[in-house]
Motif scaffolding. Structure first.
Motif, short mmCIF file in Angstrom:
data_model
loop_
_atom_site.label_atom_id
_atom_site.label_comp_id
_atom_site.label_asym_id
_atom_site.label_seq_id
_atom_site.Cartn_x
_atom_site.Cartn_y
_atom_site.Cartn_z
N ALA A 10 0.94 -0.67 -0.24
CA ALA A 10 -0.04 -0.01 0.41
C ALA A 10 1.09 1.67 -0.02
N ALA A 11 2.06 1.41 0.62
CA ALA A 11 2.96 3.10 1.16
C ALA A 11 3.16 2.99 -0.33
N ASP A 12 4.10 1.48 -1.28
CA ASP A 12 4.52 2.09 -2.31
C ASP A 12 3.55 2.65 -3.75
N LYS A 17 2.15 7.10 -6.82
CA LYS A 17 0.13 8.04 -7.07
C LYS A 17 1.06 9.08 -6.74
N ALA A 18 1.76 9.34 -5.63
CA ALA A 18 1.97 11.33 -5.04
C ALA A 18 2.87 11.43 -6.08
N ALA A 33 7.20 9.05 -14.00
CA ALA A 33 7.13 7.13 -14.65
C ALA A 33 7.45 6.38 -13.39
N ARG A 34 8.31 7.08 -12.81
CA ARG A 34 8.67 6.30 -11.34
C ARG A 34 7.86 6.44 -10.31
N GLY A 35 7.31 7.03 -10.05
CA GLY A 35 5.64 7.18 -9.34
C GLY A 35 4.65 5.74 -10.60
N LYS A 36 4.18 5.78 -11.54
CA LYS A 36 4.35 5.13 -12.25
C LYS A 36 4.65 3.82 -11.91
N ALA A 37 6.05 2.88 -12.04
CA ALA A 37 6.41 2.34 -11.66
C ALA A 37 6.50 1.39 -9.81
N GLN A 39 3.94 2.43 -8.25
CA GLN A 39 2.48 1.88 -8.02
C GLN A 39 2.67 0.64 -8.87
N ALA A 40 2.91 0.25 -9.74
CA ALA A 40 3.05 -1.27 -10.36
C ALA A 40 4.04 -2.17 -9.30
N GLU A 41 4.52 -1.77 -8.89
CA GLU A 41 5.29 -2.52 -7.76
C GLU A 41 4.72 -2.80 -6.75
N GLY A 42 4.02 -1.73 -5.93
CA GLY A 42 3.13 -2.50 -5.12
C GLY A 42 1.69 -3.02 -5.70
N HIS A 43 0.98 -3.26 -6.60
CA HIS A 43 0.20 -4.18 -7.00
C HIS A 43 0.40 -5.93 -7.41
N LEU A 44 1.99 -5.76 -7.93
CA LEU A 44 2.87 -6.70 -8.55
C LEU A 44 2.61 -7.19 -6.57
#
Length: 68
Positions: A10-12, A17-18, A33-37, A39-44
């Motif tokens: 959740a923190a990722d 997102k921020a 782009a880092r933010g999107k990455a 978020q993707a890491e958190g979802h994974l």
């Protein structure tokens, strides 16, 4: 899955997102782009833990079935 693992995922996602929003607001494509990455890491991480939880549940059900 431990609460610690879920909190890390959740923190990722929140951090990502921020970063994404700040990157968009400032025109910083790298930060976005880092933010999107992140978020993707958190979802994974969540998905991996969901699989782990499912395997543990299945193993517990099989074990319980043999106890009867």
């Amino acid at each position: 899955m431990s609460a610690k693992d879920r909190l890390e995922a959740a923190a990722d996602k929140v951090k990502g997102k921020a970063e994404e929003l700040i990157g968009k607001a400032t025109g910083n494509e790298d930060l976005e782009a880092r933010g999107k990455a992140d978020q993707a890491e958190g979802h994974l991480k969540d998905a991996g833990q969901d699989v782990k939880d499912g395997v543990e549940d299945a193993a517990r059900n099989v074990k319980d079935a043999f106890k009867k």
